[in-house]
Design a protein around this motif. Structure first.
Motif, mmCIF file in Angstrom:
data_model
loop_
_atom_site.group_PDB
_atom_site.id
_atom_site.type_symbol
_atom_site.label_atom_id
_atom_site.label_comp_id
_atom_site.label_asym_id
_atom_site.label_seq_id
_atom_site.Cartn_x
_atom_site.Cartn_y
_atom_site.Cartn_z
ATOM 1 N N ARG A 298 0.832 -1.206 0.000
ATOM 2 C CA ARG A 298 0.000 0.000 0.000
ATOM 3 C C ARG A 298 0.866 1.255 0.000
ATOM 4 N NH1 ARG A 298 -4.445 2.564 0.431
ATOM 5 N NH2 ARG A 298 -5.052 3.942 2.154
ATOM 6 N N LYS A 299 1.962 1.215 0.771
ATOM 7 C CA LYS A 299 2.858 2.368 0.817
ATOM 8 C C LYS A 299 3.462 2.623 -0.571
ATOM 9 C CE LYS A 299 5.046 3.148 4.599
ATOM 10 N NZ LYS A 299 5.974 3.154 5.761
ATOM 11 N N GLY A 300 3.824 1.546 -1.260
ATOM 12 C CA GLY A 300 4.346 1.699 -2.617
ATOM 13 C C GLY A 300 3.310 2.297 -3.551
ATOM 14 N N TYR A 301 2.066 1.845 -3.413
ATOM 15 C CA TYR A 301 0.978 2.382 -4.242
ATOM 16 C C TYR A 301 0.772 3.868 -3.970
ATOM 17 C CZ TYR A 301 -3.847 3.485 -5.529
ATOM 18 O OH TYR A 301 -4.971 4.093 -6.024
ATOM 19 N N LEU A 302 0.797 4.261 -2.702
ATOM 20 C CA LEU A 302 0.571 5.665 -2.351
ATOM 21 C C LEU A 302 1.699 6.552 -2.877
ATOM 22 C CD1 LEU A 302 -0.731 5.255 1.326
ATOM 23 C CD2 LEU A 302 -2.074 5.829 -0.709
ATOM 24 N N GLN A 304 3.363 5.957 -5.565
ATOM 25 C CA GLN A 304 3.112 6.067 -7.006
ATOM 26 C C GLN A 304 2.056 7.128 -7.305
ATOM 27 O OE1 GLN A 304 2.070 2.154 -8.371
ATOM 28 N NE2 GLN A 304 4.182 1.392 -8.286
ATOM 29 N N GLN A 305 1.177 7.372 -6.331
ATOM 30 C CA GLN A 305 0.145 8.397 -6.509
ATOM 31 C C GLN A 305 0.675 9.804 -6.268
ATOM 32 O OE1 GLN A 305 -2.924 7.332 -7.674
ATOM 33 N NE2 GLN A 305 -1.736 5.433 -7.718
ATOM 34 N N GLY A 306 1.977 9.904 -5.934
ATOM 35 C CA GLY A 306 2.591 11.216 -5.750
ATOM 36 C C GLY A 306 2.487 11.757 -4.343
ATOM 37 N N LEU A 307 2.108 10.927 -3.362
ATOM 38 C CA LEU A 307 1.978 11.391 -1.986
ATOM 39 C C LEU A 307 3.344 11.421 -1.309
ATOM 40 C CD1 LEU A 307 -1.211 9.395 -0.944
ATOM 41 C CD2 LEU A 307 -1.073 11.817 -1.493
ATOM 42 N N THR A 308 3.550 12.414 -0.456
ATOM 43 C CA THR A 308 4.807 12.541 0.272
ATOM 44 C C THR A 308 4.820 11.576 1.459
ATOM 45 O OG1 THR A 308 3.966 14.243 1.775
ATOM 46 C CG2 THR A 308 4.873 14.990 -0.340
ATOM 47 N N ASP A 309 6.009 11.419 2.085
ATOM 48 C CA ASP A 309 6.122 10.539 3.247
ATOM 49 C C ASP A 309 5.247 11.020 4.392
ATOM 50 O OD1 ASP A 309 7.849 8.846 1.977
ATOM 51 O OD2 ASP A 309 9.666 9.715 2.822
ATOM 52 N N ASN A 310 5.181 12.340 4.597
ATOM 53 C CA ASN A 310 4.328 12.884 5.665
ATOM 54 C C ASN A 310 2.858 12.570 5.415
ATOM 55 O OD1 ASN A 310 6.411 13.927 7.184
ATOM 56 N ND2 ASN A 310 6.342 15.944 6.199
ATOM 57 N N GLU A 311 2.449 12.684 4.155
ATOM 58 C CA GLU A 311 1.058 12.386 3.821
ATOM 59 C C GLU A 311 0.763 10.894 3.998
ATOM 60 O OE1 GLU A 311 0.370 15.932 0.500
ATOM 61 O OE2 GLU A 311 1.109 13.972 -0.120
ATOM 62 N N ILE A 312 1.734 10.046 3.643
ATOM 63 C CA ILE A 312 1.555 8.603 3.823
ATOM 64 C C ILE A 312 1.482 8.256 5.307
ATOM 65 C CG2 ILE A 312 2.661 6.353 3.510
ATOM 66 C CD1 ILE A 312 3.769 7.407 0.846
ATOM 67 N N GLU A 316 -1.572 6.359 7.189
ATOM 68 C CA GLU A 316 -1.382 5.156 7.997
ATOM 69 C C GLU A 316 -1.929 5.351 9.410
ATOM 70 O OE1 GLU A 316 2.804 4.470 7.661
ATOM 71 O OE2 GLU A 316 2.572 3.154 5.911
ATOM 72 N N ALA A 317 -1.672 6.538 9.980
ATOM 73 C CA ALA A 317 -2.188 6.829 11.327
ATOM 74 C C ALA A 317 -3.708 6.851 11.326
ATOM 75 C CB ALA A 317 -1.638 8.165 11.818
ATOM 76 N N SER A 318 -4.295 7.400 10.265
ATOM 77 C CA SER A 318 -5.759 7.483 10.188
ATOM 78 C C SER A 318 -6.402 6.105 10.109
ATOM 79 C CB SER A 318 -6.170 8.310 8.970
ATOM 80 O OG SER A 318 -5.958 7.590 7.755
ATOM 81 N N GLU A 319 -5.660 5.127 9.580
ATOM 82 C CA GLU A 319 -6.198 3.773 9.432
ATOM 83 C C GLU A 319 -6.025 2.937 10.695
ATOM 84 O OE1 GLU A 319 -5.667 2.993 4.644
ATOM 85 O OE2 GLU A 319 -3.936 2.688 5.958
ATOM 86 N N SER A 395 -11.787 6.311 0.876
ATOM 87 C CA SER A 395 -10.436 5.995 1.354
ATOM 88 C C SER A 395 -9.778 7.266 1.868
ATOM 89 C CB SER A 395 -9.599 5.385 0.230
ATOM 90 O OG SER A 395 -9.346 6.354 -0.778
ATOM 91 N N PRO A 396 -8.798 7.139 2.774
ATOM 92 C CA PRO A 396 -8.132 8.334 3.300
ATOM 93 C C PRO A 396 -7.375 9.106 2.233
ATOM 94 C CG PRO A 396 -7.033 6.324 4.067
ATOM 95 C CD PRO A 396 -8.300 5.901 3.430
ATOM 96 N N GLU A 397 -6.842 8.399 1.221
ATOM 97 C CA GLU A 397 -6.127 9.135 0.163
ATOM 98 C C GLU A 397 -7.090 9.980 -0.679
ATOM 99 O OE1 GLU A 397 -6.034 4.696 -1.158
ATOM 100 O OE2 GLU A 397 -5.981 5.875 0.684
ATOM 101 N N MET A 398 -8.327 9.484 -0.889
ATOM 102 C CA MET A 398 -9.334 10.289 -1.578
ATOM 103 C C MET A 398 -9.704 11.502 -0.734
ATOM 104 S SD MET A 398 -11.872 7.332 -3.126
ATOM 105 C CE MET A 398 -13.014 8.533 -3.811
ATOM 106 N N ALA A 399 -9.824 11.282 0.583
ATOM 107 C CA ALA A 399 -10.150 12.390 1.493
ATOM 108 C C ALA A 399 -9.026 13.414 1.502
ATOM 109 C CB ALA A 399 -10.391 11.843 2.900
ATOM 110 N N LEU A 400 -7.778 12.942 1.472
ATOM 111 C CA LEU A 400 -6.630 13.849 1.482
ATOM 112 C C LEU A 400 -6.598 14.686 0.209
ATOM 113 C CD1 LEU A 400 -4.267 14.616 3.269
ATOM 114 C CD2 LEU A 400 -2.893 12.888 2.116
ATOM 115 N N GLN A 401 -6.971 14.079 -0.920
ATOM 116 C CA GLN A 401 -7.038 14.825 -2.177
ATOM 117 C C GLN A 401 -8.112 15.909 -2.102
ATOM 118 O OE1 GLN A 401 -4.811 14.500 -4.719
ATOM 119 N NE2 GLN A 401 -5.813 16.388 -5.365
#
Length: 480
Positions: A298-302, A304-312, A316-319, A395-401
């Motif tokens: 999942r971290k690799g996928y995120l 690839q979506q252009g998310l930074t380490d802080n955003e990842i 992860e914390a939100s999950e 998903s949290p990545e959709m929410a972050l976007q």
């Protein structure tokens, strides 16, 4: 996949209750006999919990799991794994009381089996034998062997109780009520060892086939049945093979069964066929590995979506944390606290918005951190959660976007507002003072400058301007 440790939080509290006193011999049994079976994490957990118990109170103070994680230097999945190992082997009982705002666990420590009971217990002794091997098994057992002496050469001169003491029976009757008072004393409820059930072994079928032979049915006691279940569980022996092994261990004349010979036959057959030790499979270990692999992918996928380490890290914390704990943690870091109104707002969003907990955590982070609001503002929370529910933010990545878009929109709105404010201020100052600070004028308005000829916009430029204006207006609608 719903992993069981996801229901635990570092902020959950617990207390430790001691069921029995631990002697020096008990500690040796734990170290040399139990530790090879349960592993270092579970052993450390048991000893750490034991040290938390107060002397002569048999209870600990209230403690947070976060303190336990720090002491043991492990994570929540490993803590859960260690805990259930202790439960399975008969060293711990766990109890849970849940409320809307918190959870409290009680961990009741049980004393280990005595060395004599341990080595006579088929399951425990076989587990140890298979784990450490024959040579080490004999070494460990020798630690608890007492050298015997020939009692036939000695006369026992031990005195009985009544040889030494005399007492008034009437006094006993007077204090009968006090002596029979119902209280729970330390060590009153001895711990039981691990057991296996008979769900996968058909005793009816086993006995039907055995009745055709010379074996004495009464020779198969309840204890021998328990041994058969352990061997069935450990080595996967079916009913037909079990009949054969019982026959091999039986006396053809008397029909009686030599239990030691029976165990030896089973062990020999298994290891001759398999040429390997029994492997104890920890079901939670598989889940932990699967979860780690899933997180890695999942971290690799995120990324690839252009998310930074802080955003990842935020995702992860939100999950991993419940919305209430997530909000509480942020509030505490800011030096505040969660109000009752915030609890009610969060509860209503959780029950009505049908959004995943991780998505709601991103919403909490946006309001309390990104916008730096002191409280989880009700109207804003309802507005955004409604928007996300209607737009299927799952998903949290959709929410972050979504958060990024809102942040950008708000920034543009603020910039437009500042420009408008500046324009109004300049106009007002001109009307009041009838003079203009020259350093604020554009070049073409200064003395001596050449007026620039205005060039009308082309149709393409007009359309681009109108599109940009519509975009800005739409931003304004979605902003705050």
């Amino acid at each position: 996949m719903n992993y069981p440790w996801k229901n635990m939080s570092p902020k959950d509290g617990f207390m430790v209750r001691q069921n029995a006193q631990l002697s020096d011999i008990d500690q040796k049994v734990l170290t040399f006999l139990y530790q090879p079976l349960i592993g270092s994490n579970a052993y450390s957990l048991y000893m750490t919990l034991w040290t938390e118990v107060g002397e002569e109170t048999y209870w600990s103070n209230g403690i947070l799991h976060s303190e336990l994680l720090t002491l043991l230097n492990i994570g929540i999945p490993e803590l859960y794994q260690a805990r259930i190992k202790l439960e399975a082997i008969g060293l711990l009982k766990s109890y849970l009381k849940s409320s809307q705002s918190d959870k409290v666990y009680i961990y009741e420590l049980l004393a280990p089996q005595s060395s004599a009971t341990f080595f006579r217990d088929d399951l425990l002794s076989l587990l140890l034998f298979e784990t450490v091997g024959e040579r080490k098994f004999k070494v460990l057992r020798s630690r608890f062997i007492i050298s015997s002496f020939d009692k036939e050469k000695y006369e026992e001169i031990t005195k009985s109780f009544l040889d030494v003491y005399h007492f008034d029976a009437n006094l006993l009757k007077q204090e009968e009520k006090l002596l029979k008072e119902s209280v729970e004393l330390i060590g009153e409820n001895p711990a039981k060892g691990p057991t296996v059930d008979a769900q996968t072994f058909d005793f009816k079928f086993f006995y039907t086939g055995l009745n055709k032979h010379y074996v004495n049915r009464s020779a198969i006691t309840k204890e021998l049945e328990s041994t058969m279940l352990v061997l069935h569980t450990m080595y996967g022996i079916n009913e037909l093979d079990m009949q054969q092994y019982i026959l091999e261990a039986s006396d053809i004349d008397t029909g009686n069964i030599d239990e030691r010979k029976f165990k030896s036959i089973v062990y020999r057959h298994y290891h001759d066929d398999k040429q390997e030790k029994v492997k104890l499979e920890d079901v939670v270990e598989k889940d932990i590995q699967a979860n780690q692999n899933q997180n890695k992918n999942r971290k690799g996928y995120l990324r690839q979506q252009g998310l930074t380490d802080n955003e990842i890290n935020l995702i992860e914390a939100s999950e991993e944390i419940s919305p209430y704990d997530f909000m509480t943690s942020i509030k505490e870091q800011k030096g505040g606290y969660v109000t009752k109104n915030e609890e009610w707002t969060l509860q209503e969003i959780l029950s009505k918005a049908n959004l995943p907990s991780a998505v709601i955590n991103i919403l909490i982070h946006y309001i309390l951190v990104i916008r730096d609001n002191p409280i989880f503002e009700k109207a804003l929370a309802y507005k955004i959660s409604n928007d996300w529910a209607q737009n299927k933010v799952v998903s949290p990545e959709m929410a972050l976007q979504k958060v990024k878009t809102m942040y950008q929109d708000n920034a543009e709105k603020k910039q437009q507002s500042q420009k408008k404010q500046y324009s109004n201020t300049a106009s007002s100052n001109y009307g009041k003072n009838n003079k203009i600070r020259t350093e604020t004028l554009p070049e073409w308005a200064k003395d001596g400058s050449v007026a620039k000829t205005e060039k009308p916009m082309s149709e393409t430029e007009k359309q681009a301007f109108m599109d940009r204006l519509k975009k800005i207006q739409s931003f304004g609608k979605e902003g705050d």
